[in-house]
Design a protein around this motif. Structure first.
Motif, PDB file in Angstrom:
ATOM      1  N   GLY A   1       4.298  -5.649 -23.688  1.00 30.04           N
ATOM      2  CA  GLY A   1       2.973  -5.056 -23.761  1.00 30.04           C
ATOM      3  C   GLY A   1       3.032  -3.545 -23.719  1.00 30.04           C
ATOM      4  O   GLY A   1       4.104  -2.949 -23.583  1.00 30.04           O
ATOM      5  N   VAL A   2       1.878  -2.918 -23.821  1.00 24.36           N
ATOM      6  CA  VAL A   2       1.805  -1.458 -23.801  1.00 24.36           C
ATOM      7  C   VAL A   2       2.219  -0.910 -22.440  1.00 24.36           C
ATOM      8  O   VAL A   2       2.979   0.057 -22.346  1.00 24.36           O
ATOM      9  N   MET A   3       1.732  -1.563 -21.372  1.00 25.73           N
ATOM     10  CA  MET A   3       2.049  -1.094 -20.023  1.00 25.73           C
ATOM     11  C   MET A   3       2.771  -2.134 -19.181  1.00 25.73           C
ATOM     12  O   MET A   3       3.371  -1.801 -18.159  1.00 25.73           O
ATOM     13  N   THR A   4       2.716  -3.403 -19.596  1.00 24.05           N
ATOM     14  CA  THR A   4       3.281  -4.489 -18.799  1.00 24.05           C
ATOM     15  C   THR A   4       4.161  -5.394 -19.643  1.00 24.05           C
ATOM     16  O   THR A   4       3.849  -5.671 -20.801  1.00 24.05           O
TER      17      THR A   4
ATOM     18  N   GLN B   1      10.380  -1.840 -15.329  1.00 28.53           N
ATOM     19  CA  GLN B   1      10.454  -1.763 -13.867  1.00 28.53           C
ATOM     20  C   GLN B   1      10.448  -3.178 -13.288  1.00 28.53           C
ATOM     21  O   GLN B   1       9.586  -3.552 -12.506  1.00 28.53           O
ATOM     22  N   LYS B   2      11.432  -3.958 -13.678  1.00 31.31           N
ATOM     23  CA  LYS B   2      11.488  -5.362 -13.294  1.00 31.31           C
ATOM     24  C   LYS B   2      11.556  -5.563 -11.786  1.00 31.31           C
ATOM     25  O   LYS B   2      11.102  -6.579 -11.262  1.00 31.31           O
ATOM     26  N   SER B   3      12.119  -4.592 -11.071  1.00 28.06           N
ATOM     27  CA  SER B   3      12.230  -4.720  -9.614  1.00 28.06           C
ATOM     28  C   SER B   3      10.858  -4.749  -8.943  1.00 28.06           C
ATOM     29  O   SER B   3      10.725  -5.190  -7.801  1.00 28.06           O
ATOM     30  N   ASP B   4       9.825  -4.292  -9.649  1.00 27.03           N
ATOM     31  CA  ASP B   4       8.464  -4.293  -9.105  1.00 27.03           C
ATOM     32  C   ASP B   4       7.667  -5.505  -9.580  1.00 27.03           C
ATOM     33  O   ASP B   4       6.445  -5.546  -9.438  1.00 27.03           O
ATOM     34  N   GLY B   5       8.364  -6.483 -10.147  1.00 28.88           N
ATOM     35  CA  GLY B   5       7.688  -7.634 -10.728  1.00 28.88           C
ATOM     36  C   GLY B   5       7.045  -8.561  -9.710  1.00 28.88           C
ATOM     37  O   GLY B   5       7.425  -8.603  -8.538  1.00 28.88           O
ATOM     38  N   LYS B   6       6.051  -9.313 -10.169  1.00 29.96           N
ATOM     39  CA  LYS B   6       5.361 -10.303  -9.354  1.00 29.96           C
ATOM     40  C   LYS B   6       5.563 -11.677  -9.989  1.00 29.96           C
ATOM     41  O   LYS B   6       5.421 -11.839 -11.193  1.00 29.96           O
ATOM     42  N   ASN B   7       5.906 -12.661  -9.149  1.00 31.20           N
ATOM     43  CA  ASN B   7       6.152 -14.018  -9.627  1.00 31.20           C
ATOM     44  C   ASN B   7       4.876 -14.847  -9.589  1.00 31.20           C
ATOM     45  O   ASN B   7       4.083 -14.747  -8.651  1.00 31.20           O
ATOM     46  N   VAL B   8       4.699 -15.670 -10.622  1.00 30.84           N
ATOM     47  CA  VAL B   8       3.521 -16.530 -10.714  1.00 30.84           C
ATOM     48  C   VAL B   8       3.956 -17.910 -11.203  1.00 30.84           C
ATOM     49  O   VAL B   8       4.825 -18.024 -12.073  1.00 30.84           O
ATOM     50  N   GLN B   9       3.377 -18.956 -10.643  1.00 31.79           N
ATOM     51  CA  GLN B   9       3.596 -20.315 -11.129  1.00 31.79           C
ATOM     52  C   GLN B   9       2.242 -20.916 -11.459  1.00 31.79           C
ATOM     53  O   GLN B   9       1.307 -20.827 -10.664  1.00 31.79           O
ATOM     54  N   LYS B  10       2.137 -21.509 -12.643  1.00 28.61           N
ATOM     55  CA  LYS B  10       0.882 -22.089 -13.085  1.00 28.61           C
ATOM     56  C   LYS B  10       1.105 -23.518 -13.576  1.00 28.61           C
ATOM     57  O   LYS B  10       2.080 -23.808 -14.268  1.00 28.61           O
ATOM     58  N   SER B  11       0.188 -24.408 -13.207  1.00 29.84           N
ATOM     59  CA  SER B  11       0.183 -25.774 -13.717  1.00 29.84           C
ATOM     60  C   SER B  11      -1.120 -25.985 -14.466  1.00 29.84           C
ATOM     61  O   SER B  11      -2.174 -25.478 -14.058  1.00 29.84           O
ATOM     62  N   TYR B  12      -1.080 -26.721 -15.565  1.00 28.17           N
ATOM     63  CA  TYR B  12      -2.278 -26.926 -16.369  1.00 28.17           C
ATOM     64  C   TYR B  12      -2.103 -28.175 -17.210  1.00 28.17           C
ATOM     65  O   TYR B  12      -0.989 -28.675 -17.408  1.00 28.17           O
ATOM     66  N   TYR B  13      -3.224 -28.703 -17.679  1.00 23.61           N
ATOM     67  CA  TYR B  13      -3.211 -29.900 -18.512  1.00 23.61           C
ATOM     68  C   TYR B  13      -3.655 -29.555 -19.925  1.00 23.61           C
ATOM     69  O   TYR B  13      -4.574 -28.770 -20.122  1.00 23.61           O
ATOM     70  N   LEU B  14      -2.994 -30.168 -20.909  1.00 25.12           N
ATOM     71  CA  LEU B  14      -3.311 -29.942 -22.316  1.00 25.12           C
ATOM     72  C   LEU B  14      -3.828 -31.235 -22.928  1.00 25.12           C
ATOM     73  O   LEU B  14      -3.399 -32.305 -22.557  1.00 25.12           O
TER      74      LEU B  14
ATOM     75  N   TYR C   1       5.669  -7.264 -14.873  1.00 24.38           N
ATOM     76  CA  TYR C   1       6.018  -6.008 -14.217  1.00 24.38           C
ATOM     77  C   TYR C   1       5.733  -4.826 -15.141  1.00 24.38           C
ATOM     78  O   TYR C   1       5.659  -4.986 -16.370  1.00 24.38           O
ATOM     79  N   PRO C   2       5.562  -3.617 -14.584  1.00 22.32           N
ATOM     80  CA  PRO C   2       5.360  -2.422 -15.412  1.00 22.32           C
ATOM     81  C   PRO C   2       6.569  -2.242 -16.334  1.00 22.32           C
ATOM     82  O   PRO C   2       7.689  -2.629 -15.984  1.00 22.32           O
TER      83      PRO C   2
END
Length: 205
Positions: free
Chosen positions: A161-164, A192-205, A188-189
């Protein structure tokens, strides 16, 4: 980038798998003739609210189109009204576009049984294949590699992305009449991977 856009990208993976099933059902009869056959496919897509308990968390709906010839295909996704709530860096009225290719595909006995029973989802999960696709939307670009080994449907993706920046993995599996998707990713920016945030998502299709 809004997490709904990322989930949408994973939804597209399932849509593109339909192309693989089309090749199986046609190629089993006509072999290389499929490479010369054009096709078009259109369907609706719906992304449920990120937080169903929050009345201000709305869902997204729209449609996607797939067209191509043989193993090469293009796609287009349009989410109605999403440009009104999303950042112009993440999504615009031009929608999401991409190109893809099915690199390998192999028919299994489970594929044949599923097609005989008109079970498209079953045929998808029982067919061994791998492929990749490039994505462009608003101000970002991305790429994903997906594969199904007849036991596990997995993939990974990166988005610039442009910033992320974003990167992660996903797994799709059958859950009764639905498809359950689980995605683990980090954002992450830029650089700057060291500043990254982890996310886990579950969803139905």
């Amino acid at each position: 980038m809004n997490q709904k856009i990322l989930i949408t990208a994973v939804v597209l993976i399932v849509a593109f798998s339909t192309v693989a099933v089309l090749e199986v059902s046609t190629g089993a009869i006509s072999g290389l003739v499929f490479e010369q056959i054009p096709y078009n496919y259109t369907a609706k897509v719906w992304i449920p609210p990120t937080n169903p308990a929050d009345p201000n968390s709305g869902s997204l709906g729209g449609f996607y189109k797939i067209n191509g010839k043989g193993k090469d295909f293009n796609f287009y996704l349009k989410l109605s009204g999403a440009e009104k709530s999303e950042s112009p860096l993440d999504y615009t009225a031009d929608g999401l576009k991409g190109t893809g290719h099915i690199d390998e595909i192999k028919v299994t006995w489970g594929t044949i049984q599923s097609l005989w029973n008109k079970d498209v989802k079953g045929a998808m999960f029982n067919t061994t294949f791998k492929g990749h696709m490039n994505l462009t939307c608003a101000a970002w670009t991305g790429v994903t590699y997906f594969q199904n080994n007849n036991n596990n449907f997995t993939g990974n993706f990166t988005i610039d992305g442009v910033m992320t920046d974003w990167e992660g993995t996903y797994t799709l599996k059958q859950d009764s009449f639905r498809i359950l998707g689980v995605s683990d990713f980090i954002y992450y920016p830029n650089n700057q991977k060291s500043d990254g945030k982890n996310v886990q998502k579950s969803y139905y299709l």
